[in-house]
Design an enzyme around this catalytic site. Sequence first.
Site, PDB file in Angstrom:
ATOM      1  N   LYS A 290      18.676  17.963 -12.870  1.00 60.73           N
ATOM      2  CA  LYS A 290      17.619  16.975 -12.657  1.00 60.73           C
ATOM      3  C   LYS A 290      17.715  15.869 -13.720  1.00 60.73           C
ATOM      4  O   LYS A 290      17.880  16.146 -14.905  1.00 60.73           O
ATOM      5  CB  LYS A 290      16.247  17.631 -12.729  1.00 60.73           C
ATOM      6  CG  LYS A 290      15.087  16.739 -12.295  1.00 60.73           C
ATOM      7  CD  LYS A 290      13.804  17.554 -12.230  1.00 60.73           C
ATOM      8  CE  LYS A 290      12.667  16.740 -11.632  1.00 60.73           C
ATOM      9  NZ  LYS A 290      12.247  15.659 -12.509  1.00 60.73           N
TER      10      LYS A 290
ATOM     11  N   GLU B 112       9.746   5.316 -18.061  1.00 60.76           N
ATOM     12  CA  GLU B 112       8.572   6.028 -18.562  1.00 60.76           C
ATOM     13  C   GLU B 112       8.249   5.610 -19.995  1.00 60.76           C
ATOM     14  O   GLU B 112       7.073   5.486 -20.367  1.00 60.76           O
ATOM     15  CB  GLU B 112       8.820   7.531 -18.473  1.00 60.76           C
ATOM     16  CG  GLU B 112       8.917   8.031 -17.033  1.00 60.76           C
ATOM     17  CD  GLU B 112       9.480   9.441 -16.931  1.00 60.76           C
ATOM     18  OE1 GLU B 112       9.770  10.044 -17.992  1.00 60.76           O
ATOM     19  OE2 GLU B 112       9.644   9.926 -15.806  1.00 60.76           O
TER      20      GLU B 112
ATOM     21  N   HIS C 139       0.833  -1.212   0.000  1.00 64.49           N
ATOM     22  CA  HIS C 139       0.000   0.000   0.000  1.00 64.49           C
ATOM     23  C   HIS C 139       0.864   1.256   0.000  1.00 64.49           C
ATOM     24  O   HIS C 139       0.438   2.315   0.478  1.00 64.49           O
ATOM     25  CB  HIS C 139      -0.952   0.035   1.202  1.00 64.49           C
ATOM     26  CG  HIS C 139      -1.845  -1.140   1.316  1.00 64.49           C
ATOM     27  ND1 HIS C 139      -3.095  -1.195   0.744  1.00 64.49           N
ATOM     28  CD2 HIS C 139      -1.658  -2.339   1.946  1.00 64.49           C
ATOM     29  CE1 HIS C 139      -3.658  -2.366   1.016  1.00 64.49           C
ATOM     30  NE2 HIS C 139      -2.803  -3.081   1.744  1.00 64.49           N
TER      31      HIS C 139
ATOM     32  N   SER D  81      15.130  18.172 -17.133  1.00 65.86           N
ATOM     33  CA  SER D  81      14.268  19.337 -17.004  1.00 65.86           C
ATOM     34  C   SER D  81      14.826  20.493 -17.809  1.00 65.86           C
ATOM     35  O   SER D  81      16.042  20.683 -17.900  1.00 65.86           O
ATOM     36  CB  SER D  81      14.139  19.747 -15.537  1.00 65.86           C
ATOM     37  OG  SER D  81      13.415  20.963 -15.408  1.00 65.86           O
TER      38      SER D  81
END
Length: 474
Positions: A333, A340, A197, A327
């Site tokens: 970053k 993805e 969870h 980014s």
Amino acid sequence: MSEFRVERDSMGEVQVPAKAYYGAQTQRAVENFPISGWPLPAALIHAMGIVKFACASANRDLGKLSGTGKARLAPQQIDALLAACREVCERKLDGQFPIDVFQTGSGTSSNMNCNEVIANRAIELLGGDRFSAEKPIHPNDHVNMGQSTNDIFPTSIHVAVAVEIKTRLIPALQRLQEILAQKAKEWDRIIKIGRTHLADATPLRLGQEFGGFARQIELSVERARQAMRSVLELPAGGTAVGSGINTHPEFGRRVAEIIAQETGIPFVEAANHFEANAQRDGLVDCHGSLRTIANSLFNVANNIRWLGSGPRCGFYEVMLPDRQPGSSIMPGKVNPVMCESMMQVAARVLGNDQTVAIAGATGGQFQLNIMMPVMGHATLESIQLMANVTQAFIDFCAEGMLANEQNCEASVEQSLSMVTSLNPLIGYEKAAKLAKEAFQTGKTIRDLCREQGILPENTLREALDPWSMTEPHE
């Protein structure tokens, strides 16, 4: 030389690009379907070449091509016909297939495209004039002998799908499974905290976690094999409606045997040609297995993405290779781009599965499914996307992953779920109270047990040994 030549079919004259191997029926379809700009998948074109080669070989062996009347061909003409079929399946004529995917639902346009290309190329191989109105090797009478689009186009889809699964998807999945299994072995001694969870759970080993991922991909390999098995029955031999009109009784069996020999895949003649012509349940079943593979790829990529989150404010238990700046505004970053990419592919495959399922359920009326081109396109796209993204994920992510042992082990002692191993010693209620107190005070379970004298030190040390929590005990 004129830019166009005039070709004729049963509907009259058509202007065709002068140098094209295709003819009037192909050009009509090009003009009728300016829909997506997507031609048939290359794998399907090559499979049509294999199928046409098998059909011509069967007709030769059965004496049909060398028979009497209009169908009669000389031995050298038969050889040229077979050679032209070979050129299609060997990717030499890919530029001659311009028809849009969203065409006539049976694929008749593309079947005739293939017939025209093969006939005209065979004529050329013989030194003849492929632009002549008289066709010594005819698209319908010879190339399409004993066939109908209704059995040959789905046969070609089955062949293309099975070949792509065997040669591209299965090898990519097998390699990913091997890499994940190797990581599981290398990282078997690294203890980390589990999560259910998205909340802290009991400890496990990083190798165990990656062993689970490896097993998902191992099962995906078997599902890919099952997907291939779903399309091994070939409709060839059913002709127009499944009755086999205008073909030899042995034609279907012989075609399947030749295709099996050419591809190394155990294709067989359909058990029932009426089912094989009319319904595409095998393709729906095939894509169902592909959908499950996509689910697994999404899950594995997403879990690895989470494990690589950070580097300071996330989990950062696995260090992913840096591939590109992440980014346009935040310097330094770096994002989990390969994860993805795989997740996006999986989403596309899930959408394709809906397309295939709807087309299979609603497209088949009586003796024909009229949604075959989009079903073939969607299925082949799913296979190719998953094969490509899996290989990219291997090359640019999986092989270069490193374990962050320090981060893995740092969270173990802080976890409230360490109290789970005390259940057999102090009971669930007391253990739950201890966990709440630890959360409220910021202390560890071990510290509170020592402060309150809940258990002797030796017993406590044994009970809270994280390694012992990673496997069952008697």
